[in-house]
Design a protein around this motif. Structure first.
Motif, mmCIF file in Angstrom:
data_model
loop_
_atom_site.group_PDB
_atom_site.id
_atom_site.type_symbol
_atom_site.label_atom_id
_atom_site.label_comp_id
_atom_site.label_asym_id
_atom_site.label_seq_id
_atom_site.Cartn_x
_atom_site.Cartn_y
_atom_site.Cartn_z
ATOM 1 N N GLY A 30 -3.239 -1.708 6.145
ATOM 2 C CA GLY A 30 -2.415 -2.244 4.979
ATOM 3 C C GLY A 30 -3.747 -3.213 4.777
ATOM 4 N N GLU A 31 -4.450 -3.069 3.869
ATOM 5 C CA GLU A 31 -5.369 -3.633 2.604
ATOM 6 C C GLU A 31 -5.739 -3.363 1.517
ATOM 7 O OE1 GLU A 31 -7.422 -5.517 5.236
ATOM 8 O OE2 GLU A 31 -8.192 -3.353 7.003
ATOM 9 N N HIS A 32 -6.471 -5.246 1.376
ATOM 10 C CA HIS A 32 -6.230 -5.183 0.033
ATOM 11 C C HIS A 32 -4.577 -5.696 -0.246
ATOM 12 C CE1 HIS A 32 -10.019 -6.468 -1.070
ATOM 13 N NE2 HIS A 32 -11.011 -5.384 0.168
ATOM 14 N N THR A 33 -4.303 -5.416 0.577
ATOM 15 C CA THR A 33 -2.224 -5.412 -0.165
ATOM 16 C C THR A 33 -1.629 -7.272 0.142
ATOM 17 O OG1 THR A 33 -1.643 -5.445 2.465
ATOM 18 C CG2 THR A 33 -1.448 -3.201 1.465
ATOM 19 N N ASP A 34 -2.355 -8.080 0.360
ATOM 20 C CA ASP A 34 -2.219 -8.866 0.351
ATOM 21 C C ASP A 34 -2.125 -10.073 -0.168
ATOM 22 O OD1 ASP A 34 -4.438 -10.058 1.056
ATOM 23 O OD2 ASP A 34 -4.325 -10.863 2.969
ATOM 24 N N TYR A 35 -3.065 -9.722 -1.110
ATOM 25 C CA TYR A 35 -2.588 -10.982 -2.377
ATOM 26 C C TYR A 35 -2.412 -9.715 -3.682
ATOM 27 C CZ TYR A 35 -6.267 -7.718 -3.279
ATOM 28 O OH TYR A 35 -7.626 -6.953 -3.213
ATOM 29 N N MET A 174 -3.377 -13.236 4.911
ATOM 30 C CA MET A 174 -3.198 -12.184 6.278
ATOM 31 C C MET A 174 -4.172 -12.779 7.097
ATOM 32 S SD MET A 174 -4.450 -8.063 6.675
ATOM 33 C CE MET A 174 -5.919 -8.073 6.535
ATOM 34 N N ASP A 175 -5.450 -13.165 7.082
ATOM 35 C CA ASP A 175 -6.641 -13.184 8.652
ATOM 36 C C ASP A 175 -5.718 -14.307 9.089
ATOM 37 O OD1 ASP A 175 -7.048 -11.286 7.297
ATOM 38 O OD2 ASP A 175 -8.813 -12.636 6.842
ATOM 39 N N GLN A 176 -5.404 -15.683 8.417
ATOM 40 C CA GLN A 176 -5.030 -16.565 9.592
ATOM 41 C C GLN A 176 -3.763 -16.016 9.306
ATOM 42 O OE1 GLN A 176 -5.646 -16.568 6.080
ATOM 43 N NE2 GLN A 176 -8.080 -17.506 6.295
ATOM 44 N N ALA A 226 -16.731 -9.356 -6.045
ATOM 45 C CA ALA A 226 -16.039 -8.267 -5.936
ATOM 46 C C ALA A 226 -14.907 -8.093 -5.422
ATOM 47 C CB ALA A 226 -16.675 -6.769 -5.101
ATOM 48 N N TYR A 227 -14.052 -8.944 -4.869
ATOM 49 C CA TYR A 227 -13.023 -9.000 -4.195
ATOM 50 C C TYR A 227 -12.097 -9.424 -5.162
ATOM 51 C CZ TYR A 227 -9.850 -10.808 -0.492
ATOM 52 O OH TYR A 227 -8.418 -11.668 -0.466
ATOM 53 N N ALA A 228 -13.076 -11.264 -5.586
ATOM 54 C CA ALA A 228 -12.468 -11.636 -6.857
ATOM 55 C C ALA A 228 -12.017 -10.451 -8.150
ATOM 56 C CB ALA A 228 -12.752 -12.702 -7.800
HETATM 57 C C1 GLA Z 1 -10.166 -10.255 3.750
HETATM 58 C C2 GLA Z 1 -8.722 -11.471 3.124
HETATM 59 C C3 GLA Z 1 -7.864 -11.036 3.677
HETATM 60 C C4 GLA Z 1 -8.023 -9.554 3.049
HETATM 61 C C5 GLA Z 1 -8.876 -8.664 3.248
HETATM 62 C C6 GLA Z 1 -8.562 -6.969 2.778
HETATM 63 O O1 GLA Z 1 -9.912 -10.585 5.043
HETATM 64 O O2 GLA Z 1 -9.663 -12.444 4.118
HETATM 65 O O3 GLA Z 1 -6.844 -12.007 2.968
HETATM 66 O O4 GLA Z 1 -7.233 -9.451 1.555
HETATM 67 O O5 GLA Z 1 -9.612 -9.427 3.129
HETATM 68 O O6 GLA Z 1 -7.224 -6.255 3.186
#
Ligand code: GLA
Length: 386
Positions: A30-35, A174-176, A226-228
């Motif tokens: 579930g990567e790059h799905t949270d936003y 996700m991380d928090q 790149a993330y943004a």
């Molecule tokens: C980072 C961000 C998370 C998430 C991942 C990708 O860890 O902090 O919110 O978007 O990248 O899944």
């Protein structure tokens, strides 16, 4: 007396009121799905960040990190301002200061300030959410000290707000959430739109399996744009498709959605997000039915999608995945934001030395610095230790 309690007393000259801890995380899938309001399946690491803390009464927030040689940072709580976060050697303190700011901004009274000492076992820059561990540990400490009536998901959301608005990193939640809410022996199946959580039993050891975490030691920098950019592309694609978020595209409608998108980059990003949400659902089912090994190929498929469609991998991560799978891993993928950081590999418990050697050998052969290889068992979320 624990190390962090003793250090607190040495630094501040009195004993802390308590000690709190919050873990880093590995995202199983579930990567790059949270936003994109989608689904994620992280679990908490055994490595965590500890915070010893005590209230003050004078509105000062004193911050000290056993891991940063910058010395104590002293801030006026009432003057915390997202336009002026701590910089340079003190930049680590933007995370705890940001959490204090987010609590205050939400109307939660922590105005008396506090003395904090943090010490972390979570490696930084390894894609294992050392930032979330720090934010959540500090958030829980301040919430407990001041008797705030906040739930874990609320704390996680405030920690994320601190990172977005104060530190300036546009991460999802996700991380928090993983750090604040995970429970031992389980992965956290999270709907990032509703924040509804389900704890899915995830016991590798019981099935003779192990999860390797391969830290490539390539430092990522989510703040580097790149993330943004990925985030912006997804939001543009959702708008072009007329849905609130990419989460709203059903897997069954993917081909039709792709055919209606003019921009080839949008098509790739959308394909990753929609197939990744589907992989989360499938892996949750496999975990529930105890068919863990069968999750392996889906993990590797997720890596290919991140590498080719989402374009957030890097040569070291690709090599770790290729070497681990060639050495017999059931599946392997990068985990976290990408552009460096860690890969995970699902292996037979007794294959650990062999897969480890294969990955290390491949890195040596490619002229890369040796990776740091550890194993990870799903551990507990944030706790008050004392
Ligand atoms: C980072 C961000 C998370 C998430 C991942 C990708 O860890 O902090 O919110 O978007 O990248 O899944």
């Amino acid at each position: 007396m624990s190390a962090v309690t003793r250090e607190f007393r040495e630094l501040y000259g009195y004993l802390p009121e308590g000690v709190w801890a919050a873990p880093g995380r590995v995202n199983l899938i579930g990567e790059h799905t949270d936003y994109n309001d989608g689904f994620v399946l992280p679990f908490a690491l055994p490595q965590r960040t500890e915070v010893a803390a005590a209230r003050r009464g004078d509105g000062i927030l004193r911050l000290h990190s056993a891991d940063a040689p910058s010395g104590a940072v002293s801030l006026d709580v009432a003057g915390l301002d997202p336009a002026r976060p701590p910089q340079g050697a003190a930049s680590w303190s933007a995370y705890p200061a940001g959490v204090a700011w987010a609590l205050l901004d939400a109307g939660l009274p922590i105005g008396g300030g506090a003395d904090l000492l943090v010490r972390s076992e979570v490696p930084t820059g390894a894609g294992l959410s050392s930032s979330a561990a720090l934010e959540v540990a500090v958030g829980l400490a301040l919430a407990d000290l001041y008797g705030l009536a906040t739930t874990r998901p609320e704390l996680a959301a405030l920690a994320r707000r601190a990172e977005n608005a104060y530190v300036g990193v546009p991460c999802g939640v996700m991380d928090q959430m993983a750090s604040a809410c995970a429970i031992e022996g389980h992965a956290l199946h999270l709907d990032t739109r509703s924040l509804e959580q389900r704890h899915v039993p995830f016991d590798c050891a019981a099935q003779g399996l192990r999860l390797l975490v391969i830290d490539t030691r390539v430092k990522h920098a989510l703040a580097d744009g790149a993330y943004a950019q990925r985030r912006a592309s997804c939001h543009e694609a959702a708008a072009a498709l007329g849905v609130p978020a990419l989460r709203d595209l059903p897997y069954a409608g993917l081909e039709q959605a792709l055919a209606s998108l003019a921009d080839p980059v949008h098509r790739k990003r959308v394909r990753h997000v929609v197939t990744e949400n589907e992989r989360v659902a499938r892996i949750v089912e496999l975990l529930r039915s105890g068919a863990l090994r069968e999750a392996g190929p889906l993990l590797t498929e997720g890596h290919v999608s991140l590498r080719d469609d989402y374009e957030v991998s890097c040569p070291e991560l690709d090599l770790a995945v290729a070497a681990a799978t060639a050495a017999g891993a059931y599946g392997s993928r990068m985990t976290g934001g990408g552009f460096g950081g860690s890969a995970l590999a699902l292996i037979d418990a007794d294959a650990e030395p062999e897969v480890g050697r294969a990955v290390t050998g491949a890195f040596r052969g490619a002229g890369y610095a040796p990776p740091r290889i550890t194993t990870a068992a799903p551990s507990a979320g944030a706790v008050r230790l004392r």
